[in-house]
Design a protein around this motif. Structure first.
Motif, PDB file in Angstrom:
ATOM      1  N   THR A  90       0.801  -1.225   0.000  1.00 33.89           N
ATOM      2  CA  THR A  90       0.000   0.000   0.000  1.00 33.89           C
ATOM      3  C   THR A  90       0.834   1.274   0.000  1.00 33.89           C
ATOM      4  O   THR A  90       0.297   2.365  -0.217  1.00 33.89           O
ATOM      5  CB  THR A  90      -0.956   0.022   1.208  1.00 33.89           C
ATOM      6  OG1 THR A  90      -0.202  -0.213   2.412  1.00 33.89           O
ATOM      7  CG2 THR A  90      -2.029  -1.033   1.065  1.00 33.89           C
ATOM      8  N   ARG A 123       2.372   5.870  -3.349  1.00 39.79           N
ATOM      9  CA  ARG A 123       1.837   6.824  -2.381  1.00 39.79           C
ATOM     10  C   ARG A 123       2.992   7.492  -1.637  1.00 39.79           C
ATOM     11  O   ARG A 123       3.322   8.641  -1.906  1.00 39.79           O
ATOM     12  CB  ARG A 123       0.880   6.118  -1.406  1.00 39.79           C
ATOM     13  CG  ARG A 123       0.159   7.075  -0.461  1.00 39.79           C
ATOM     14  CD  ARG A 123      -0.968   6.362   0.292  1.00 39.79           C
ATOM     15  NE  ARG A 123      -0.515   5.172   0.979  1.00 39.79           N
ATOM     16  CZ  ARG A 123       0.101   5.190   2.170  1.00 39.79           C
ATOM     17  NH1 ARG A 123       0.343   6.325   2.784  1.00 39.79           N
ATOM     18  NH2 ARG A 123       0.466   4.059   2.731  1.00 39.79           N
ATOM     19  N   LYS A 161       1.339   0.634 -12.244  1.00 40.42           N
ATOM     20  CA  LYS A 161      -0.018   0.235 -12.631  1.00 40.42           C
ATOM     21  C   LYS A 161      -0.816  -0.155 -11.383  1.00 40.42           C
ATOM     22  O   LYS A 161      -0.402  -1.037 -10.619  1.00 40.42           O
ATOM     23  CB  LYS A 161       0.030  -0.932 -13.622  1.00 40.42           C
ATOM     24  CG  LYS A 161       0.790  -0.604 -14.903  1.00 40.42           C
ATOM     25  CD  LYS A 161       0.796  -1.777 -15.848  1.00 40.42           C
ATOM     26  CE  LYS A 161       1.637  -1.506 -17.088  1.00 40.42           C
ATOM     27  NZ  LYS A 161       1.110  -0.381 -17.872  1.00 40.42           N
ATOM     28  N   ARG A 162      -1.955   0.468 -11.189  1.00 39.93           N
ATOM     29  CA  ARG A 162      -2.748   0.256  -9.980  1.00 39.93           C
ATOM     30  C   ARG A 162      -3.194  -1.197  -9.842  1.00 39.93           C
ATOM     31  O   ARG A 162      -3.222  -1.739  -8.730  1.00 39.93           O
ATOM     32  CB  ARG A 162      -3.965   1.181  -9.993  1.00 39.93           C
ATOM     33  CG  ARG A 162      -3.611   2.655  -9.881  1.00 39.93           C
ATOM     34  CD  ARG A 162      -4.840   3.538  -9.949  1.00 39.93           C
ATOM     35  NE  ARG A 162      -5.756   3.287  -8.835  1.00 39.93           N
ATOM     36  CZ  ARG A 162      -6.911   3.908  -8.671  1.00 39.93           C
ATOM     37  NH1 ARG A 162      -7.323   4.797  -9.582  1.00 39.93           N
ATOM     38  NH2 ARG A 162      -7.687   3.643  -7.639  1.00 39.93           N
ATOM     39  N   PHE A 163      -3.532  -1.827 -10.970  1.00 39.10           N
ATOM     40  CA  PHE A 163      -3.984  -3.220 -10.888  1.00 39.10           C
ATOM     41  C   PHE A 163      -2.868  -4.134 -10.404  1.00 39.10           C
ATOM     42  O   PHE A 163      -3.114  -5.069  -9.628  1.00 39.10           O
ATOM     43  CB  PHE A 163      -4.496  -3.705 -12.242  1.00 39.10           C
ATOM     44  CG  PHE A 163      -4.881  -5.158 -12.246  1.00 39.10           C
ATOM     45  CD1 PHE A 163      -6.043  -5.588 -11.621  1.00 39.10           C
ATOM     46  CD2 PHE A 163      -4.063  -6.109 -12.856  1.00 39.10           C
ATOM     47  CE1 PHE A 163      -6.393  -6.927 -11.603  1.00 39.10           C
ATOM     48  CE2 PHE A 163      -4.414  -7.450 -12.832  1.00 39.10           C
ATOM     49  CZ  PHE A 163      -5.579  -7.861 -12.214  1.00 39.10           C
ATOM     50  N   VAL A 175      -0.344  -3.351  -8.421  1.00 37.66           N
ATOM     51  CA  VAL A 175      -0.162  -3.149  -6.983  1.00 37.66           C
ATOM     52  C   VAL A 175      -1.296  -3.808  -6.200  1.00 37.66           C
ATOM     53  O   VAL A 175      -1.077  -4.424  -5.152  1.00 37.66           O
ATOM     54  CB  VAL A 175      -0.068  -1.645  -6.657  1.00 37.66           C
ATOM     55  CG1 VAL A 175       0.033  -1.421  -5.155  1.00 37.66           C
ATOM     56  CG2 VAL A 175       1.146  -1.026  -7.354  1.00 37.66           C
ATOM     57  N   TYR A 176      -2.523  -3.685  -6.721  1.00 36.08           N
ATOM     58  CA  TYR A 176      -3.669  -4.339  -6.081  1.00 36.08           C
ATOM     59  C   TYR A 176      -3.470  -5.853  -6.039  1.00 36.08           C
ATOM     60  O   TYR A 176      -3.705  -6.497  -4.995  1.00 36.08           O
ATOM     61  CB  TYR A 176      -4.940  -3.997  -6.853  1.00 36.08           C
ATOM     62  CG  TYR A 176      -6.160  -4.771  -6.419  1.00 36.08           C
ATOM     63  CD1 TYR A 176      -6.890  -4.379  -5.295  1.00 36.08           C
ATOM     64  CD2 TYR A 176      -6.580  -5.899  -7.135  1.00 36.08           C
ATOM     65  CE1 TYR A 176      -8.011  -5.097  -4.891  1.00 36.08           C
ATOM     66  CE2 TYR A 176      -7.690  -6.616  -6.727  1.00 36.08           C
ATOM     67  CZ  TYR A 176      -8.410  -6.220  -5.613  1.00 36.08           C
ATOM     68  OH  TYR A 176      -9.513  -6.939  -5.214  1.00 36.08           O
ATOM     69  N   LEU A 177      -3.025  -6.423  -7.147  1.00 39.92           N
ATOM     70  CA  LEU A 177      -2.789  -7.864  -7.215  1.00 39.92           C
ATOM     71  C   LEU A 177      -1.670  -8.279  -6.261  1.00 39.92           C
ATOM     72  O   LEU A 177      -1.769  -9.302  -5.575  1.00 39.92           O
ATOM     73  CB  LEU A 177      -2.429  -8.254  -8.653  1.00 39.92           C
ATOM     74  CG  LEU A 177      -2.379  -9.751  -8.976  1.00 39.92           C
ATOM     75  CD1 LEU A 177      -3.742 -10.394  -8.757  1.00 39.92           C
ATOM     76  CD2 LEU A 177      -1.910  -9.966 -10.412  1.00 39.92           C
ATOM     77  N   GLN A 189      -0.837  -6.806  -3.523  1.00 39.13           N
ATOM     78  CA  GLN A 189      -1.400  -6.727  -2.172  1.00 39.13           C
ATOM     79  C   GLN A 189      -2.196  -7.995  -1.843  1.00 39.13           C
ATOM     80  O   GLN A 189      -2.018  -8.597  -0.775  1.00 39.13           O
ATOM     81  CB  GLN A 189      -2.300  -5.485  -2.078  1.00 39.13           C
ATOM     82  CG  GLN A 189      -3.178  -5.406  -0.846  1.00 39.13           C
ATOM     83  CD  GLN A 189      -2.454  -4.918   0.376  1.00 39.13           C
ATOM     84  OE1 GLN A 189      -1.369  -4.349   0.280  1.00 39.13           O
ATOM     85  NE2 GLN A 189      -3.032  -5.133   1.543  1.00 39.13           N
ATOM     86  N   LYS A 190      -3.066  -8.397  -2.764  1.00 37.06           N
ATOM     87  CA  LYS A 190      -3.919  -9.549  -2.510  1.00 37.06           C
ATOM     88  C   LYS A 190      -3.133 -10.856  -2.425  1.00 37.06           C
ATOM     89  O   LYS A 190      -3.467 -11.753  -1.649  1.00 37.06           O
ATOM     90  CB  LYS A 190      -4.992  -9.655  -3.599  1.00 37.06           C
ATOM     91  CG  LYS A 190      -6.025  -8.533  -3.564  1.00 37.06           C
ATOM     92  CD  LYS A 190      -6.787  -8.529  -2.248  1.00 37.06           C
ATOM     93  CE  LYS A 190      -7.850  -7.452  -2.221  1.00 37.06           C
ATOM     94  NZ  LYS A 190      -8.565  -7.423  -0.906  1.00 37.06           N
TER      95      LYS A 190
END
Length: 322
Positions: free
Chosen positions: A234, A238, A249-251, A253-255, A257-258
């Protein structure tokens, strides 16, 4: 009928495997002996606490220890005259303004750090300090003989690895000094040079760790590593702005994280005696997120902030060692 029997047997085998894997994930000491490290560090200062003093200087290390850090993280390079020096970068341009490499200069000729230095993991924030001199690894060992340290070997350099290992042995620090490298080839050399030192997961081994976890094989596999260091995802884009285009790419980073921030994974490693340290957390919300997901320790550029956070929100005590 034979085909049906085969399918039923396969389903039974898969079911038994899943049950065994889940049971051993939560009870790993049935198969594995718990690792016994000489340290348990919740508070780790990144580059000596590069947000409060100039990174990797003696002033930074001294300040971090004075405010309560339990471990110092630093990076090693070799000068042209054979000294092991603490520096994150090989090229000194970012740190000093001079486009020279550490390996091309004698220790006495290393320039001073800039008067104001941007904090790598806290974009737009700068540190200052009275001390702007590069420091020798040996001097850090002398000044903090009992402080656990993470030493990241930044070059695939056999002489550097031998010299780091020699200093660790000279100052009797094998049990409280951690080999660190992202590269598996470098780590293999480090372990061969001094196998008595604990070591971290490399990038390749970290990827394998995730594969073992998601396939259910992790509870059955022995692990040589003693520590897992990883980004708190996260912070990416930021407080930390990465150079790698893929991490912008936001996706992605999201992936990340998950896939990586799995409390059950961290709990399994902790039960086996490993320590999980997430970095680089420079805001209280990130420190909270790291501890909440199961990190045993947090790495920060702001040791005073982390000390204050821990005092206000004491983490649970370390697990007992039997």
């Amino acid at each position: 009928m034979d085909a049906l029997s085969g399918i039923l047997l396969l389903c039974l085998a898969v079911g038994v495997y899943v049950v065994c894997s889940l049971y051993l994930l939560h009870n790993p000491l049935i198969l594995h002996k718990r690792k016994r490290l000489e340290f348990y560090c919740r508070h780790i200062s990144h580059r000596g606490g590069s947000g409060e003093k100039i990174e990797n200087t003696m002033e930074a290390f001294t300040h971090a220890v004075s405010v309560g850090t339990e471990m110092l993280e630093m990076d090693c390079h070799l000068t042209s005259d054979g000294y092991v020096v603490i520096s994150h970068d090989s090229n000194l341009l970012r740190q000093t303004g001079y486009d020279k490499t550490v390996s091309s200069l004698r220790f006495q000729d290393l320039p001073l750090y800039k008067e104001r230095l941007e904090v790598t993991f806290y974009a737009g924030h700068y540190s200052t300090g009275k001390d702007r001199k590069f420091v020798l690894l040996e001097d850090v060992f002398k000044n903090f003989p009992n402080m656990p340290m993470i030493l990241e070997v930044k070059e695939n350099n056999d002489l550097l690895i031998r010299k780091v290992s020699g200093l660790v042995k000279q100052y009797h620090r094998e049990s409280i000094t951690v080999w660190a490298s992202e590269e598996s080839g470098v780590m293999a050399k480090c372990n061969k040079q001094n196998p008595s030192m604990p070591y971290m997961f490399t990038m390749r081994r970290g990827a394998l760790l995730l594969l073992l976890f998601y396939t259910g094989l992790l509870p059955f596999v022995p692990l040589g590593e003693s520590l897992l260091f990883f980004y708190l995802p996260t912070i990416i884009n930021r407080t930390y702005i990465p150079e790698e285009a893929i991490l912008k790419k936001r996706f992605v980073v999201y992936l990340l994280q998950k896939l990586t921030m799995r409390k059950s994974l961290f709990e399994h490693l902790t039960k086996r005696g490993l320590q999980v340290q997430l970095f680089v957390c420079n805001e209280e919300s990130d420190m909270k997120a790291a501890f909440d997901v199961g990190a045993t320790g947090v790495m920060t550029d702001y040791p005073t902030v982390l000390t204050n956070y821990i005092n206000k929100h004491p983490p649970p005590p370390p697990p007992p060692v039997y």
